[in-house]
Design an enzyme around this catalytic site. Structure first.
Site, PDB file in Angstrom:
ATOM      1  N   HIS A 175       0.744  -0.941  -0.264  1.00  0.00           N
ATOM      2  CA  HIS A 175      -0.595   0.050  -0.039  1.00  0.00           C
ATOM      3  C   HIS A 175       0.846   1.214   0.045  1.00  0.00           C
ATOM      4  CE1 HIS A 175      -3.826   2.212   1.106  1.00  0.00           C
ATOM      5  NE2 HIS A 175      -2.962   2.966   1.733  1.00  0.00           N
ATOM      6  N   GLU A 176       2.149   0.882   0.851  1.00  0.00           N
ATOM      7  CA  GLU A 176       2.800   2.489   0.762  1.00  0.00           C
ATOM      8  C   GLU A 176       3.385   2.944  -0.085  1.00  0.00           C
ATOM      9  OE1 GLU A 176       1.417   4.432   2.728  1.00  0.00           O
ATOM     10  OE2 GLU A 176       0.335   3.440   4.188  1.00  0.00           O
ATOM     11  N   HIS A 184       1.401   4.666  -2.711  1.00  0.00           N
ATOM     12  CA  HIS A 184       1.602   5.987  -2.391  1.00  0.00           C
ATOM     13  C   HIS A 184       3.395   6.776  -2.586  1.00  0.00           C
ATOM     14  CE1 HIS A 184      -1.660   6.583  -1.188  1.00  0.00           C
ATOM     15  NE2 HIS A 184      -1.404   5.764   0.379  1.00  0.00           N
TER      16      HIS A 184
END
Length: 383
Positions: A17-18, A21
């Site tokens: 997920h990170e 980003h």
């Protein structure tokens, strides 16, 4: 051991997920100051280039902190506003007087998240949930190639005085087609009967070496769907033998089936949220970290494929939940940026602060409820 497996699952999914980003922020030339797995106090860290990579104390979330923005937080960490030079304003948090932030240089503005156009910010924020969905999609493709268990269309029980029994269907018959459509899995039997909408169905079966056909009129019945709702349907009165085989697929078939499975899981996840809001699904079904740990341990013991399937399901949940328009989550940020894109002006700082506070309270409340459910389910209930 279940705690170890839970840390592995959450660590991988939070990293995915990170990293979404992080990667898209880099593509848009935004300076990433921190990349953290976990939140809260720092346990370990190392600065490489302009980014500090951290492992923090609480493994239920993570964040990416970008120059010009406090960060995107998953799993309940509060959003810390950043000053314009990208550092958290600790004095302001403590209630002390602080000097006005300095003016950014033109070069700094080029690396600032806040100075990127709305579409760029939308892409950066959306990348986290999208990477979770892509991870699940890839995992389902791999599972299809490794082998997927499926229940054969072999009949294990023929209910007395039901349409199938009256027509002559027997135990151990294998359904090969219904209304001319080939049947290879047990779930296709119910789907074909439902598609007939109460009209007679022609059931082709294999009995020993013989191929036989029976015309059967399904009878109405009331059953429960995945969410426990009563639904009207039709049945012929047979039950599966429970015979399981493992099917392996080639790369192209795996992509097709993996894509379909990903879409199905996304649909079920969205519908589950809708049913929770409608109170069709009770709130005590929500699970928290203890449930995740228990399921991680159970699936790991069942084998690598089961563990990967669990990670894929959880990754879809993480991706979908983070797209909800709740401040603090990615979906809340997206709502603000889409507002700015449509109305050509950002949401006021005061409105954003109020929304963040409300979103944080809502998220903490849901986390507390999930943790409470876990305690009741696994400790009080066993007592």
């Amino acid at each position: 051991m279940m705690i170890v497996y839970a840390v592995i699952v959450l660590g991988v999914l939070i990293f995915v997920h990170e990293f979404g980003h992080f990667l898209v922020a880099k593509l848009f030339n935004v300076r990433v100051e921190k990349f953290s797995l976990g939140f809260g106090p720092k346990l370990a860290g190392k600065k490489i280039g302009e980014t500090e990579y951290l492992i923090s104390a609480f493994p239920l979330g993570g964040y990416v902190k970008m120059f010009g923005e406090g960060g995107f937080i998953e799993g309940g960490e509060s959003h810390h506003p950043a000053s314009e030079d990208g550092e958290e304003n600790s004095a302001a948090v403590a209630g002390e007087a602080v000097a006005a932030p300095r003016e950014l240089t033109e070069e700094e503005k080029k690396r600032s998240f806040a100075h990127k156009p709305p579409l760029a910010r939308i892409a950066i924020v959306m990348a986290g949930p999208v990477f979770n969905l892509v991870f699940a999609w890839f995992a389902f493709i791999v599972l299809c190639m490794l082998g997927v268990p499926s229940i054969t269309p072999k009949i294990g029980e023929v209910l007395k005085d039901k349409p199938a029994a009256k027509a002559g269907i027997q135990k151990n018959d294998v359904v090969t087609a219904i209304n001319g459509k080939a049947i290879t899995h047990w779930e296709e039997v119910a789907e074909a009967i439902a598609a007939a909408k109460g009209k007679p169905v022609v059931v082709a079966i294999k009995r020993n070496a013989a191929d036989l056909q029976f015309t059967i009129l399904p009878e109405p019945r009331i059953s429960k769907n995945l969410f426990g709702e009563k639904v009207n349907g039709f049945a012929i009165g047979v039950a599966s033998a429970g015979e399981v085989v493992t099917e392996h697929f080639g790369p192209l078939q795996s992509v097709v089936k993996g894509t379909a499975q990903t879409g199905k899981v996304i649909e079920i996840t969205v519908m589950s949220l809708v049913k929770l809001a409608q109170r069709v699904v009770p709130l005590d079904t929500l699970g928290g970290p203890i449930m995740i740990a228990k399921m991680a341990g159970e699936t790991a013991q069942a084998g690598g494929s089961s563990f990967l399937a669990f990670m894929a399901l959880l990754s879809v949940n993480l991706g979908v939940l983070n797209l909800l328009p709740v401040p603090v989550l990615d979906g809340g940020h997206l709502f603000f940026f889409f507002w700015e894109l449509v109305f050509r002006r950002p949401v006021s700082q005061k409105a954003r602060e109020y929304a963040q506070q409300i979103g944080l309270m809502l998220l903490l409340g849901l986390m507390a409820l999930a943790f409470y459910n876990d305690i009741i389910r696994y400790f009080v209930g066993q007592g």
